[in-house]
Motif scaffolding. Structure first.
Motif, PDB file in Angstrom:
ATOM      1  N   ASN A  23       0.882  -1.146  -0.189  1.00  0.00           N
ATOM      2  CA  ASN A  23      -0.049  -0.064  -0.091  1.00  0.00           C
ATOM      3  C   ASN A  23       0.858   1.158  -0.124  1.00  0.00           C
ATOM      4  OD1 ASN A  23      -2.256  -1.416  -0.028  1.00  0.00           O
ATOM      5  ND2 ASN A  23      -2.633  -1.098   2.286  1.00  0.00           N
ATOM      6  N   THR A  49       2.741   1.702  -3.308  1.00  0.00           N
ATOM      7  CA  THR A  49       1.714   2.057  -4.341  1.00  0.00           C
ATOM      8  C   THR A  49       1.485   3.694  -4.239  1.00  0.00           C
ATOM      9  OG1 THR A  49       0.807  -0.159  -4.602  1.00  0.00           O
ATOM     10  CG2 THR A  49      -0.643   1.974  -5.311  1.00  0.00           C
ATOM     11  N   GLN A  50       1.097   3.968  -3.025  1.00  0.00           N
ATOM     12  CA  GLN A  50       0.787   5.419  -2.490  1.00  0.00           C
ATOM     13  C   GLN A  50       1.919   6.265  -2.989  1.00  0.00           C
ATOM     14  OE1 GLN A  50      -0.217   6.199   1.452  1.00  0.00           O
ATOM     15  NE2 GLN A  50       0.777   8.349   1.478  1.00  0.00           N
ATOM     16  N   ARG A  51       3.095   5.932  -2.699  1.00  0.00           N
ATOM     17  CA  ARG A  51       4.267   6.915  -3.017  1.00  0.00           C
ATOM     18  C   ARG A  51       4.432   6.926  -4.481  1.00  0.00           C
ATOM     19  NH1 ARG A  51       8.610   4.696   1.534  1.00  0.00           N
ATOM     20  NH2 ARG A  51       7.947   6.289   3.125  1.00  0.00           N
ATOM     21  N   LEU A  98       2.074   6.494  -6.766  1.00  0.00           N
ATOM     22  CA  LEU A  98       1.166   7.316  -7.530  1.00  0.00           C
ATOM     23  C   LEU A  98       1.224   8.765  -7.248  1.00  0.00           C
ATOM     24  CD1 LEU A  98      -1.887   4.915  -7.148  1.00  0.00           C
ATOM     25  CD2 LEU A  98      -0.430   5.282  -9.236  1.00  0.00           C
ATOM     26  N   SER A  99       1.674   9.121  -6.058  1.00  0.00           N
ATOM     27  CA  SER A  99       1.730  10.612  -5.667  1.00  0.00           C
ATOM     28  C   SER A  99       2.900  11.222  -6.381  1.00  0.00           C
ATOM     29  CB  SER A  99       1.964  10.555  -4.067  1.00  0.00           C
ATOM     30  OG  SER A  99       3.364  10.135  -3.731  1.00  0.00           O
ATOM     31  N   ASN A 100       3.643  10.517  -7.067  1.00  0.00           N
ATOM     32  CA  ASN A 100       4.912  11.058  -7.866  1.00  0.00           C
ATOM     33  C   ASN A 100       5.092  10.209  -9.215  1.00  0.00           C
ATOM     34  OD1 ASN A 100       7.252  12.563  -8.838  1.00  0.00           O
ATOM     35  ND2 ASN A 100       8.481  12.005  -7.290  1.00  0.00           N
ATOM     36  N   LEU A 101       4.469  10.537 -10.094  1.00  0.00           N
ATOM     37  CA  LEU A 101       4.565   9.720 -11.315  1.00  0.00           C
ATOM     38  C   LEU A 101       5.760  10.080 -12.277  1.00  0.00           C
ATOM     39  CD1 LEU A 101       0.864   9.805 -12.266  1.00  0.00           C
ATOM     40  CD2 LEU A 101       2.149   7.807 -11.359  1.00  0.00           C
ATOM     41  N   ASP A 143       0.230  12.135 -17.792  1.00  0.00           N
ATOM     42  CA  ASP A 143      -0.706  13.317 -16.988  1.00  0.00           C
ATOM     43  C   ASP A 143      -2.301  13.043 -17.307  1.00  0.00           C
ATOM     44  OD1 ASP A 143       1.473  14.675 -15.907  1.00  0.00           O
ATOM     45  OD2 ASP A 143       1.749  16.133 -17.466  1.00  0.00           O
ATOM     46  N   GLU A 198      -3.710  10.218 -15.353  1.00  0.00           N
ATOM     47  CA  GLU A 198      -3.877  10.954 -13.949  1.00  0.00           C
ATOM     48  C   GLU A 198      -5.031  11.787 -13.706  1.00  0.00           C
ATOM     49  OE1 GLU A 198      -1.224  12.490 -10.079  1.00  0.00           O
ATOM     50  OE2 GLU A 198      -0.640  13.028 -12.256  1.00  0.00           O
TER      51      GLU A 198
END
Length: 212
Positions: free
Chosen positions: A108, A111-113, A115-118, A174, A177
């Motif tokens: 989790n 994934t969070q990290r 998705l927060s910086n693609l 972009d 997202e």
């Protein structure tokens, strides 16, 4: 079910829309980006199982921060903070049930990290300027009325591969997202323009795959 220079005319008149996999190219591109992102999350993660010493140690090292502890709590770990500190120090091993929750917390947070910086995903697709291969599958005509089947879109020869699509990936990520379907369609038009006179046949497709 003809198509012209602007793409398919009256798509679905003869049954092309009966197959759920047949979608506009921009939608298929969005799905392909999501699949590639999922692969990056999974394939770049810790391979050893959480039940192994190496796998547990690696996950706990990744989770050893305020964000990691919060991820563990969010995953359902309810032991006291002292027990968690003992896990980090290697003085105590989580129970089998908590091992599973540690694994969940790890994935989790990873994934969070991501998705927060693609930015890393964009770099992956840009591949130092070399770009990414795009495989394009034509529409599935299995449910199309017999008289309207396009023979040139049947068989392996109808699957088209562009080996190095470049310059569009920052905008594409972009748009994915942001859920910007119109932008993805515009980008798709740019991609299939490389197919020259055949591009109109691939404004709708059954699948798009990325070599990344």
């Amino acid at each position: 079910m003809p198509y012209d220079d602007s793409g398919w005319k009256n798509f679905g008149t003869y049954g092309a829309n009966r197959s759920a996999e047949n979608v506009r190219g921009g939608e298929a591109l969005g799905r392909a980006l999501e699949e590639a992102l999922s692969r990056q999350i999974l394939e770049g993660g810790i391979k050893s199982p959480v039940t192994s010493h190496r796998g547990l140690k690696a996950r706990l090292k990744y989770l050893n921060s305020d964000a990691g502890i919060q991820a563990m709590r969010d995953a359902g770990i309810t032991v006291k903070s002292r027990a968690i500190r003992n896990w980090f120090a290697g003085k105590q091993k989580p129970s089998p049930a908590n091992l599973e929750l540690v694994d969940t917390a790890y994935w989790n947070l990873r994934t969070q990290r991501i998705l927060s910086n693609l930015g890393a995903f964009k770099q992956h697709l840009n591949n130092k300027g070399k770009g990414t291969a795009v495989e394009i599958h034509p529409i599935n005509q299995s449910l199309v009325d017999d008289h309207a089947v396009r023979q040139n879109l049947i068989g392996d020869q109808a699957i088209r591969t562009l080996p190095s699509v470049r310059y569009i990936w920052d905008e594409a990520v972009d748009a994915m997202e942001a859920g910007d379907a119109q932008k993805l369609e515009e980008i798709w038009d740019d991609i299939i323009a490389e197919l020259d006179s055949d591009w109109g046949a691939y404004t709708y497709v059954s699948y798009v795959g990325l070599g990344a």
